[in-house]
Design a protein around this motif. Sequence first.
Motif, mmCIF file in Angstrom:
data_model
loop_
_atom_site.group_PDB
_atom_site.id
_atom_site.type_symbol
_atom_site.label_atom_id
_atom_site.label_comp_id
_atom_site.label_asym_id
_atom_site.label_seq_id
_atom_site.Cartn_x
_atom_site.Cartn_y
_atom_site.Cartn_z
ATOM 1 N N ASN A 61 0.835 -1.186 0.108
ATOM 2 C CA ASN A 61 0.002 -0.148 0.022
ATOM 3 C C ASN A 61 0.784 1.305 0.083
ATOM 4 O OD1 ASN A 61 0.770 -0.480 2.625
ATOM 5 N ND2 ASN A 61 -0.789 0.773 3.373
ATOM 6 N N ALA A 62 2.302 0.997 -0.028
ATOM 7 C CA ALA A 62 2.960 2.289 0.154
ATOM 8 C C ALA A 62 3.320 2.811 -1.542
ATOM 9 C CB ALA A 62 4.224 1.935 0.713
ATOM 10 N N GLU A 63 3.666 4.125 -1.618
ATOM 11 C CA GLU A 63 3.917 4.446 -2.896
ATOM 12 C C GLU A 63 5.556 3.970 -3.297
ATOM 13 O OE1 GLU A 63 2.861 6.448 -5.096
ATOM 14 O OE2 GLU A 63 0.878 6.728 -3.955
ATOM 15 N N PRO A 64 5.716 3.322 -4.482
ATOM 16 C CA PRO A 64 6.911 2.721 -4.954
ATOM 17 C C PRO A 64 8.288 3.697 -4.596
ATOM 18 C CG PRO A 64 5.234 2.692 -6.776
ATOM 19 C CD PRO A 64 4.789 3.216 -5.613
ATOM 20 N N ALA A 65 8.154 4.879 -4.708
ATOM 21 C CA ALA A 65 9.331 5.572 -4.537
ATOM 22 C C ALA A 65 9.551 5.713 -2.896
ATOM 23 C CB ALA A 65 9.010 7.180 -5.118
ATOM 24 N N VAL A 66 8.422 5.682 -2.256
ATOM 25 C CA VAL A 66 8.625 5.885 -0.750
ATOM 26 C C VAL A 66 9.558 4.465 -0.258
ATOM 27 C CG1 VAL A 66 7.657 6.133 1.391
ATOM 28 C CG2 VAL A 66 6.787 7.547 -0.531
ATOM 29 N N ARG A 67 8.577 3.172 -0.808
ATOM 30 C CA ARG A 67 9.119 1.949 -0.488
ATOM 31 C C ARG A 67 10.666 1.968 -0.889
ATOM 32 N NH1 ARG A 67 5.352 -0.916 -2.856
ATOM 33 N NH2 ARG A 67 6.665 -1.120 -4.512
ATOM 34 N N ALA A 68 11.035 2.206 -1.968
ATOM 35 C CA ALA A 68 12.451 2.259 -2.406
ATOM 36 C C ALA A 68 13.376 3.002 -1.797
ATOM 37 C CB ALA A 68 12.276 2.679 -4.003
ATOM 38 N N ALA A 69 12.813 4.223 -1.158
ATOM 39 C CA ALA A 69 13.661 5.044 -0.213
ATOM 40 C C ALA A 69 14.020 4.321 1.179
ATOM 41 C CB ALA A 69 13.008 6.419 0.028
ATOM 42 N N TRP A 70 12.927 3.642 1.467
ATOM 43 C CA TRP A 70 13.370 3.046 2.769
ATOM 44 C C TRP A 70 14.339 1.961 2.655
ATOM 45 C CZ3 TRP A 70 12.898 -2.038 4.381
ATOM 46 C CH2 TRP A 70 12.690 -2.350 5.942
ATOM 47 N N LEU A 71 13.968 1.108 1.483
ATOM 48 C CA LEU A 71 14.874 -0.032 1.235
ATOM 49 C C LEU A 71 16.372 0.390 1.000
ATOM 50 C CD1 LEU A 71 12.749 -2.065 -1.417
ATOM 51 C CD2 LEU A 71 13.641 -2.975 0.879
ATOM 52 N N ASP A 72 16.542 1.710 0.271
ATOM 53 C CA ASP A 72 18.049 2.172 0.092
ATOM 54 C C ASP A 72 18.508 2.663 1.485
ATOM 55 O OD1 ASP A 72 20.033 3.287 -1.855
ATOM 56 O OD2 ASP A 72 19.290 5.130 -0.745
ATOM 57 N N ASP A 73 17.692 3.144 2.484
ATOM 58 C CA ASP A 73 18.226 3.687 3.721
ATOM 59 C C ASP A 73 18.615 2.571 4.719
ATOM 60 O OD1 ASP A 73 17.716 6.382 3.197
ATOM 61 O OD2 ASP A 73 15.760 6.670 4.138
ATOM 62 N N MET A 74 18.071 1.426 4.270
ATOM 63 C CA MET A 74 18.306 0.034 5.029
ATOM 64 C C MET A 74 19.523 -0.845 4.371
ATOM 65 S SD MET A 74 16.552 0.277 7.713
ATOM 66 C CE MET A 74 16.696 -1.289 8.402
ATOM 67 N N PHE A 75 19.859 -0.246 3.282
ATOM 68 C CA PHE A 75 21.007 -0.887 2.592
ATOM 69 C C PHE A 75 20.475 -2.271 1.849
ATOM 70 C CE2 PHE A 75 23.201 2.096 4.940
ATOM 71 C CZ PHE A 75 24.585 2.592 4.408
ATOM 72 N N LEU A 76 19.259 -2.307 1.581
ATOM 73 C CA LEU A 76 18.684 -3.612 1.040
ATOM 74 C C LEU A 76 18.484 -3.337 -0.552
ATOM 75 C CD1 LEU A 76 15.858 -4.147 3.865
ATOM 76 C CD2 LEU A 76 18.018 -5.701 3.548
ATOM 77 N N PRO A 77 18.714 -4.471 -1.181
ATOM 78 C CA PRO A 77 18.136 -4.463 -2.612
ATOM 79 C C PRO A 77 16.772 -3.953 -3.201
ATOM 80 C CG PRO A 77 18.412 -6.708 -1.897
ATOM 81 C CD PRO A 77 18.833 -5.972 -0.653
ATOM 82 N N PRO A 78 16.678 -3.472 -4.125
ATOM 83 C CA PRO A 78 15.379 -2.769 -4.473
ATOM 84 C C PRO A 78 14.235 -3.859 -4.826
ATOM 85 C CG PRO A 78 16.810 -2.536 -6.317
ATOM 86 C CD PRO A 78 17.533 -3.309 -5.295
ATOM 87 N N ASP A 79 14.495 -4.840 -5.221
ATOM 88 C CA ASP A 79 13.386 -5.780 -5.917
ATOM 89 C C ASP A 79 13.340 -7.085 -5.310
ATOM 90 O OD1 ASP A 79 13.124 -4.272 -8.190
ATOM 91 O OD2 ASP A 79 15.074 -5.382 -8.952
ATOM 92 N N ALA A 80 14.310 -7.800 -4.339
ATOM 93 C CA ALA A 80 13.732 -8.799 -3.795
ATOM 94 C C ALA A 80 15.133 -9.050 -2.604
ATOM 95 C CB ALA A 80 13.814 -10.121 -4.504
#
Length: 317
Positions: A61-80
């Motif tokens: 339910n999150a905006e893809p850009a917001v979700r992507a920013a959280w993943l980047d902040d956590m040093f996690l890959p963007p897709d899986a």
Amino acid sequence: MNQMIRNTQETSMNRDNASHAGQAGPNELVPSRYALKIGEIDVLVVSDGVLPLPTKMLAHNAEPAVRAAWLDDMFLPPDAFDWALNVVVVRSGGKTILVDAGLGSDPDLHLPKAGQTVKRLEAAGIDLGSVTDVVLTHMHMDHVGGLLVEGVKERLRPDLRIHVAAAEVKFWEAPDFSRVSMPPGFPDALRATAKRFRKEYQSRLRLFDEEHEVAPGVVVRRSGGHTPGHSVVRLASGGDRLTFAGDLVFAVGFAHPEWHNGFEHDPEEAARARISLLRELAANRELLVATHMPFPSVGHVAVEGDAFRWVPVFWDY
């Protein structure tokens, strides 16, 4: 607080069985069990492995850009990335309690890194025949599948009690997947595994409505949300407390507790239950362990503005 977080070799949970414990081989190069004391209760967190899953399922339910920013902040890959999968063994009042059972055999979903619970219990010196009780937070396949591995049922005690909320068993008679957001194949696999589990273990199920004390200081309590009968396990002894939250809390749920996980059958109720539990844990400072938090998944919850912050414990060797 007299919490004693100790290396597994030092805990009384497996001290008597140390000579039988398995040795780490070339495929076991990372820790897979972590022991601690909650008052007089022995607790062992065991890694069943990891589940490689799409990152969208963290917050559909999150905006893809917001979700992507959280993943980047956590040093996690963007897709899986690999979601942790943890179970817990609890010893209290002469009982040995397995909380959830892991994935078991891979149900053709390409999840080869999970399903390690039975092997890792053996490596910790815990015989399946010593388990007196099983508590299921819910009946998704990564929580019951370990009991369906070939040869496991025959090694369990004939008087084994499996505690699960009545609402959970009722739900899986005709499960509703209309509000989930799962990869293809998962709904069918979840249905099939739950159906097989009910068939195999119906006579051993011990149903409760809202709350049940399994052993001294070990209480299972229905939370709902993730599934209608989803439950958490609360431990309390000697002034120490710990909650095993099952799938009510995910790594993203601290900064964004309102985000919906793809496996949640009632996302809004899951978010409400998650926020309520995190507020309680932040207020009373008790320890939290959850199924899909990075192993060893032991830490505290702090308030961070309008959301929360995860505070991992310091490993004590």
